[in-house]
Design a protein around this motif. Structure first.
Motif, short mmCIF file in Angstrom:
data_model
loop_
_atom_site.label_atom_id
_atom_site.label_comp_id
_atom_site.label_asym_id
_atom_site.label_seq_id
_atom_site.Cartn_x
_atom_site.Cartn_y
_atom_site.Cartn_z
N ASP A 127 -26.51 24.40 1.30
CA ASP A 127 -25.96 25.75 1.20
C ASP A 127 -25.50 25.51 2.27
O ASP A 127 -24.20 27.00 1.96
N ARG A 128 -24.78 25.07 3.42
CA ARG A 128 -23.77 25.03 4.34
C ARG A 128 -24.35 27.11 5.00
O ARG A 128 -23.33 27.53 5.43
N LYS A 129 -25.12 27.24 5.26
CA LYS A 129 -24.98 28.41 5.64
C LYS A 129 -24.59 28.71 6.65
O LYS A 129 -25.03 27.58 7.44
N VAL A 130 -24.06 29.08 7.16
CA VAL A 130 -23.43 29.95 8.71
C VAL A 130 -24.52 29.40 9.65
O VAL A 130 -24.53 28.96 10.98
N ASP A 131 -26.30 29.71 9.61
CA ASP A 131 -27.11 30.17 11.07
C ASP A 131 -27.78 28.43 11.18
O ASP A 131 -28.56 28.39 11.48
N PHE A 132 -26.97 27.79 10.04
CA PHE A 132 -27.73 26.08 9.42
C PHE A 132 -26.59 25.54 10.63
O PHE A 132 -26.98 24.80 11.21
N LEU A 133 -25.24 25.94 9.73
CA LEU A 133 -24.20 25.08 10.99
C LEU A 133 -23.70 25.46 12.07
O LEU A 133 -23.50 24.53 13.26
N ASN A 134 -23.99 26.56 12.85
CA ASN A 134 -24.07 26.65 13.80
C ASN A 134 -25.31 26.98 14.83
O ASN A 134 -25.16 26.48 15.87
N ASP A 135 -26.44 25.32 14.22
CA ASP A 135 -27.57 24.34 15.25
C ASP A 135 -27.44 22.81 14.68
O ASP A 135 -28.30 22.85 15.25
#
Lengths: 290, 254
Positions: free
Chosen positions: A69-77
């Motif tokens: 899904d490449r959500k931002v909250d995932f990508l920044n972690d």
């Protein structure tokens, strides 16, 4: 926790599966080594975990996120250091200004600390550095982002011998109870002292998935010049002056250090033994029996 | 949808400012050269010079739009782009902003810079001060307000086409999109020829009138041309967005 459930992946619709029904769970506070022959899908697995590829079937869950899904909250972690990477032709300072802002847990102090461990200055231009030097800077940045999931694909490629020593030190210093670091590598001797969990992959399945402690409790690794002893061992690898051997551990004897190269060969050549010792996922036993 | 959009813009500026500045200089240089030529020859301010400036604008917009997704050419660039912690919309819009409105503004500035050079050269070479041609005045030579809109809609169409091409084919984008462009232009030319043939009796009766005023008249052809250009551009932008959004680390996966 990183949970991989019944994961299968193929690059083409009618091609064989690169990953076939993988099941893995990796707990926080783990430095995990991902070993396997060429073409077994180690990089592919890292790309799937990072959301760079979509699984053909199955799913990956990391802290409630579906990576693709490449959500931002995932990508920044999460952070991935690929085997081949490119850096823009700017100064290290500008690189930090451009990229650190995306990672809320980035620490300037940590970056300076890791640069110092890697023996690099910070007033340098990236386009004037050698590949090994760029790698040191990029690894320093990756570690300083303090993401809870860090994926390293062949991280010691391009590093000289002092660089590899610095790498081990930097990874150990960056480790916390909340972090997962997955290192995919062929260079087992570069990382054997820092891993606390091992995954050995073969084409299509996981052959071994166990922590170092469990391995040490059940298997004993040693070097012996005795040919007879090597023939009685579970596995022996000829080396100058003798044999690297693997035997069943003696419960009364002291635990030995794990020899990753020998362990790797054992997992590849005797997967049924690994499964019997309980060092493989249940699904791999099912796959190997099939 | 646009999470971290400003951070993406800041990153793009910091990492690519040398290339962006070179791009601006190349646009200005193209128009300065045109201005020099026209000034030396004592030309400019009319129909022909505007056509020349417009063609340069189209070529520049095609080239720069082809590079919109150049970071996706290689695997390392794709990994870096796809794992950057920003929404797909933010990453997409930053590229569209630079190769769309920003580029258009730079081209307009380049046009007036070229005009300034033309007027200065005309003074030096021929001893007279010319007058500025405004873009709107020049475009209105093609049929008033509708002419301006046809020019603008055409520009937007070309920009959208090559921007879409960059998203579809990050490698060799310009060449591949040119092939698509050639096919579109061929089909369009055939359609225009068929339309003209169908109107030939009316056109023969009005033989003394300006054919371009007829072709680009607000009723009916001009409106359709404008609407179709904008509609196709919008569709291409949406297609490019969804292509970029579902991109993977491996080029041309499926």
């Amino acid at each position: 926790m990183l949970a991989i459930n019944n994961l299968s992946f193929s690059y083409r619709r009618k091609a064989p599966m690169v990953l076939d029904n993988y099941n893995l769970k990796i707990e926080k506070g783990t430095i995990c080594g991902l070993l396997g022959p060429n073409g077994t899908g180690k990089s592919t697995l890292l790309y799937l975990i990072a959301g760079l590829l979509k699984p053909t079937s199955g799913n990956i869950d990391y802290n409630g996120f579906n990576p693709h899904d490449r959500k931002v909250d995932f990508l920044n972690d999460i952070f991935i250091v690929p085997e081949e990477f490119s850096l823009p032709p700017i100064s290290i300072e500008d690189f930090i200004k451009a990229n650190a802002q995306f990672y809320p847990k980035f620490s300037r102090d940590d970056f300076e600390k890791f640069l110092a461990i890697f023996e690099m200055g910070h007033d340098l231009n990236l386009d004037r550095l050698s590949m090994g030097q760029k790698k040191r800077v990029f690894l320093s940045f990756a570690l300083a982002c303090n993401t809870s999931l860090l994926l390293l694909d062949e991280p010691t490629n391009g590093l000289d011998i002092p660089g590899k020593r610095c790498f081990r030190k930097a990874v150990l210093e960056s480790m916390t109870d909340d972090r997962i670091i997955i290192i995919s590598t062929h260079q087992v001797y570069d990382v054997d002292r820092i891993l606390d969990h091992i995954i050995v992959a073969s084409p299509g399945k996981v052959l071994l998935n166990a922590d170092m402690r469990s391995i040490s409790r059940q298997l004993s690794f040693s070097f012996s010049p005795d040919r007879n002893r090597s023939q009685l061992a579970l596995l022996s690898l000829e080396a100058p002056g003798g044999y690297h051997i693997v035997e069943l551990a003696d419960s009364d004897a002291e635990e030995t250090d794990v020899n990753l190269e020998t362990l790797f060969e054992l997992a590849i050549n005797r997967p049924e033994l690994i499964a019997q010792l309980g060092l493989a996922p249940a699904s791999s036993l099912h796959s190997s029996q099939n | 949808m646009l999470t971290n959009f400003s951070l993406v813009l800041k990153k793009e500026w910091i990492e690519r400012r040398r290339m962006l500045i070179v791009g601006v200089i190349s646009v200005f240089s193209a128009y300065i050269i045109i201005g020099l030529m026209l000034g030396l020859l004592g030309l400019g301010g009319g129909y022909g010079s505007f056509i020349l400036s417009y063609l340069i604008a189209i070529i520049l917009c095609m080239i720069f739009s082809s590079f919109a997704f150049s970071s996706m050419k290689e695997k390392s660039g794709r990994i870096s782009t796809l794992t950057l912690p920003a929404s797909p919309g933010a990453k997409y819009l930053s590229r569209l902003l630079v190769t769309g409105p920003c580029l258009l503004l730079i081209i307009i500035a380049g046009f007036y810079l070229g005009e300034s050079v033309r007027i200065l050269m005309a003074k030096i070479q021929h001893g007279y001060w010319g007058s500025y041609s405004s873009i709107v005045q020049s475009a209105s030579m093609f049929g008033g307000a509708s002419g301006v809109m046809v020019i603008l809609s055409s520009y937007v169409f070309y920009q959208a086409l090559f921007f879409w091409g960059s998203a579809m084919w990050p490698r060799f984008s310009f060449i591949k999109t040119m092939l698509v462009f050639a096919i579109i232009e061929t089909v369009q030319s055939i359609a225009v020829i068929i339309w003209l043939l169908s109107k030939r009796y009316e056109l023969e009766a009005m033989a003394t009138q300006d054919i371009h005023a007829e072709v680009y008249d607000i009723n009916p052809f001009g409106v359709w041309s404008i609407a179709i250009n904008f509609a196709i551009a919008a569709a291409l932008y949406v297609w490019a967005y969804y292509r970029f959004r579902r991109d993977n680390v491996v080029y041309k996966l499926f």
